[in-house]
Enzyme design. Structure first.
Site, PDB file in Angstrom:
ATOM      1  N   PHE A 160       0.801  -1.226   0.000  1.00 20.07           N
ATOM      2  CA  PHE A 160       0.000   0.000   0.000  1.00 20.07           C
ATOM      3  C   PHE A 160       0.830   1.269   0.000  1.00 20.07           C
ATOM      4  O   PHE A 160       0.350   2.324  -0.403  1.00 20.07           O
ATOM      5  CB  PHE A 160      -0.932   0.016   1.227  1.00 20.07           C
ATOM      6  CG  PHE A 160      -0.238   0.318   2.529  1.00 20.07           C
ATOM      7  CD1 PHE A 160       0.016   1.619   2.928  1.00 20.07           C
ATOM      8  CD2 PHE A 160       0.185  -0.709   3.370  1.00 20.07           C
ATOM      9  CE1 PHE A 160       0.664   1.900   4.129  1.00 20.07           C
ATOM     10  CE2 PHE A 160       0.834  -0.449   4.562  1.00 20.07           C
ATOM     11  CZ  PHE A 160       1.073   0.868   4.942  1.00 20.07           C
ATOM     12  N   LYS A 184      -1.151  -7.621  -8.750  1.00 18.79           N
ATOM     13  CA  LYS A 184      -2.086  -7.659  -7.626  1.00 18.79           C
ATOM     14  C   LYS A 184      -1.671  -6.552  -6.669  1.00 18.79           C
ATOM     15  O   LYS A 184      -0.793  -6.721  -5.831  1.00 18.79           O
ATOM     16  CB  LYS A 184      -2.032  -9.018  -6.927  1.00 18.79           C
ATOM     17  CG  LYS A 184      -3.340  -9.414  -6.174  1.00 18.79           C
ATOM     18  CD  LYS A 184      -3.800  -8.447  -5.108  1.00 18.79           C
ATOM     19  CE  LYS A 184      -2.945  -8.511  -3.865  1.00 18.79           C
ATOM     20  NZ  LYS A 184      -3.500  -7.622  -2.769  1.00 18.79           N
ATOM     21  N   GLU A 187      -5.150  -3.858  -1.685  1.00 21.19           N
ATOM     22  CA  GLU A 187      -6.582  -3.526  -1.688  1.00 21.19           C
ATOM     23  C   GLU A 187      -6.880  -2.256  -0.897  1.00 21.19           C
ATOM     24  O   GLU A 187      -7.996  -1.738  -0.943  1.00 21.19           O
ATOM     25  CB  GLU A 187      -7.401  -4.701  -1.142  1.00 21.19           C
ATOM     26  CG  GLU A 187      -7.189  -5.035   0.330  1.00 21.19           C
ATOM     27  CD  GLU A 187      -6.014  -5.970   0.570  1.00 21.19           C
ATOM     28  OE1 GLU A 187      -6.014  -6.636   1.641  1.00 21.19           O
ATOM     29  OE2 GLU A 187      -5.095  -6.029  -0.263  1.00 21.19           O
ATOM     30  N   SER A 237       5.829  -6.932   4.016  1.00 24.14           N
ATOM     31  CA  SER A 237       6.427  -7.237   5.308  1.00 24.14           C
ATOM     32  C   SER A 237       7.233  -8.532   5.221  1.00 24.14           C
ATOM     33  O   SER A 237       6.993  -9.376   4.346  1.00 24.14           O
ATOM     34  CB  SER A 237       5.342  -7.369   6.374  1.00 24.14           C
ATOM     35  OG  SER A 237       4.557  -8.534   6.138  1.00 24.14           O
ATOM     36  N   CYS A 292       9.563   1.726   3.304  1.00 18.22           N
ATOM     37  CA  CYS A 292      10.474   0.644   3.683  1.00 18.22           C
ATOM     38  C   CYS A 292      11.906   1.148   3.820  1.00 18.22           C
ATOM     39  O   CYS A 292      12.763   0.429   4.337  1.00 18.22           O
ATOM     40  CB  CYS A 292      10.407  -0.493   2.679  1.00 18.22           C
ATOM     41  SG  CYS A 292      10.939  -0.055   1.019  1.00 18.22           S
ATOM     42  N   GLU A 394       9.412  -4.044  13.260  1.00 17.45           N
ATOM     43  CA  GLU A 394       9.149  -2.987  12.283  1.00 17.45           C
ATOM     44  C   GLU A 394       7.787  -2.368  12.610  1.00 17.45           C
ATOM     45  O   GLU A 394       6.756  -3.028  12.525  1.00 17.45           O
ATOM     46  CB  GLU A 394       9.136  -3.548  10.864  1.00 17.45           C
ATOM     47  CG  GLU A 394       8.924  -2.467   9.815  1.00 17.45           C
ATOM     48  CD  GLU A 394       8.827  -3.017   8.398  1.00 17.45           C
ATOM     49  OE1 GLU A 394       9.233  -2.309   7.465  1.00 17.45           O
ATOM     50  OE2 GLU A 394       8.342  -4.154   8.225  1.00 17.45           O
TER      51      GLU A 394
END
Length: 508
Positions: A160, A184, A187, A237, A292, A394
């Protein structure tokens, strides 16, 4: 928020659907909410793919691959050149869509689109990037040549936090190399992917070469196990990256899975304090820390330097204007979801309970007029130790931890002991210390007085240790290698005999 707690999704909401075989689709049996993080309200709904939807996209991709893989390099690069122009012209539409669904400021979103454009520009040079090698006379009258050829159907599963840039780390190079690509996206902010699909179609990309399937774990697992998917790229992740890599490779696929991070900045006593504090505040709280490559841990050498740096970073963080990403003057927007906000708050509280000093507490921030938004202010925990959960995990939000080390060697050892190895930076005026750090730190991307050392598109992006599963990084030369496979041809031709008729016209 659990599924049971999610609001009912009215059919009157705008639907974000799939893009399969060159057309948009909105039909689905399952939907998920897409929020406006600045207000906390449901703005639209996203269709969630079933395995059958994934199969249709993969079948369309396999069909399109047959012709696309045989298209000339000039044709492929021509499509990408046109896509580059269309994307540059429509960059503001993409950026505003990202801001509306992710929450990041418009400046951050525009920067994201620009970094994606740089990968498109790199991929436009595919005619050069696909060059092989040749050796003549490897044995008597024997020559050898190597080629790079596309894999087939490749999939990208993206997070995201960069809904336009991370897909563009993948599909421009994959498509330029002659593959068909199935995306993909997350969402949580799915709409940017459909703008990219539309622009690719306008650029002349044949139907089926690029598809988008929206969805959740159902779609992910369908791609990871589909027998017609040849490779998978993933960013997310570490636990999910490990699952993606292990599942994909177990099903015979090539895989690269980029995981999480705990990026460190080491600050030596000789560093310029203002420069370091400015850079760290920006790197820790830009995009609400949902990057990240965000700096989430600072290691200062010496208590005196640590006190000074902590105060300087807190001063800068306190001055940041937090508000809706689309509002003029906002320097930091909301986080993506209420769960993300609660996660930051929980780690801040846990760190304080474990003995850290809560130097700046952003948990109670309220933005006037946007009381329902997913806002959390910049938060700084000082005097953190490696044993604390807030350091080991994290957090992925605007929470910075500051640790103290007695020496350069201690600081380096602390960084190298961390299980993540995405990025690391050092702030110093000492060239020798910088060189030692660059050489010995166990991270895939290193900054010297640069807080976020993200490489340009013609280099490759990726970390070490638990930040990467697989052996090839994304974009740059390694991206081309990932989306192709090598073929070596060895050939011998019989020696020509004298007096052979070559078919040339003669005059008698």
């Amino acid at each position: 928020m659990s599924i049971a707690e999610q609001p009912a999704l009215s059919a009157d909401l705008a639907t974000v659907g799939h893009w399969i075989a060159g057309r948009a689709e909105e039909d689905a049996t399952r939907f998920a909410p897409v929020y406006d993080p600045a207000t906390g309200e449901v703005a639209r709904r996203v269709a969630l793919a079933e395995a059958a939807d994934v199969d249709r996209a993969v079948v369309a991709a396999r069909t399109a691959f047959a012709d696309w893989s045989q298209a000339s390099l000039a044709k492929r690069s021509g499509v990408l050149f046109r896509f580059r122009e269309l994307l540059a012209a429509g960059a503001d539409e993409v950026a505003r869509t990202v801001t509306a669904e992710h929450g990041k400021t418009l400046d951050d979103a525009r920067g994201e689109v620009q970094r994606g454009l740089e990968v498109v520009e790199f991929a436009c040079g595919i005619a050069h990037l696909m060059k092989g090698e040749a050796s003549e006379q490897i044995s008597t009258r024997v020559d050898s040549t190597s080629y790079r050829q596309p894999l087939g159907v490749v999939a990208g599963i993206t997070p995201f936090n960069f809904p336009s840039m991370v897909p563009m780390w993948m599909f421009p190079i994959a498509i330029a190399c002659g593959n068909a690509f199935v995306l993909k996206p997350s969402e949580k902010d799915p709409s940017a992917s459909l703008i990219l699909a539309r622009l690719l179609a306008e650029a002349g990309l044949p139907d089926g070469v690029f598809s988008v399937v929206q969805g959740d774990k159902v779609a992910v697992d369908a791609l990871l196990t589909h027998p017609e998917v040849d490779a998978v790229s993933f960013v997310g992740s570490t636990p999910i990256a490990k699952h993606v890599y292990e599942t994909a490779t177990a099903h015979g696929k090539r895989a690269q899975a980029l995981g999480g991070a705990k990026n460190h900045a080491v600050v030596l006593p000789d560093a310029n304090l203002d420069v370091a504090a400015d850079a760290i505040a920006s790197a820790a709280f830009g995009s609400a820390g949902q990057r990240c490559m965000a700096i989430s841990a600072v290691v200062t050498v010496g208590d005196e330097a640590g006190d000074a740096l902590s105060a300087a970073v807190v001063e800068r963080a306190r001055a940041l204007t937090v508000g809706p990403g689309a509002a003029d003057g906002s320097e930091m927007g909301p986080v993506i979801s209420p769960e993300a906000r609660e996660r930051v708050a929980a780690y801040a509280g846990r760190g304080a309970d474990e003995g850290a000093t809560l130097a700046l507490d952003g948990r109670e921030l309220v933005v006037a007029g946007h009381e329902g938004g997913f806002f959390v202010g910049p938060t700084v925990l000082d005097h953190v130790t490696p044993a604390m959960d807030v350091y080991k995990d994290e957090v992925f939000g605007p929470l910075l931890v500051i640790l103290r080390a007695a020496s350069f060697e201690d600081a380096l050892a602390l960084v190298n002991a961390n299980p993540y190895g995405n990025g690391a930076a050092i702030f110093t005026a000492d060239g020798g210390a910088a060189r030692e750090f660059r050489s010995r730190v166990t991270a895939g991307m290193v900054g010297i007085n640069v807080p976020i050392p993200v490489p340009m598109a013609y280099f490759s992006f990726g970390g070490w240790k638990n930040s990467l599963f697989g052996d090839l990084h994304v974009h740059g030369r390694e991206g081309v290698l990932f989306y192709t496979r090598g073929k070596v041809v060895t050939e011998r031709w019989p020696e020509r005999a004298h007096g052979v008729d070559y078919g040339f016209p003669t005059q008698t």
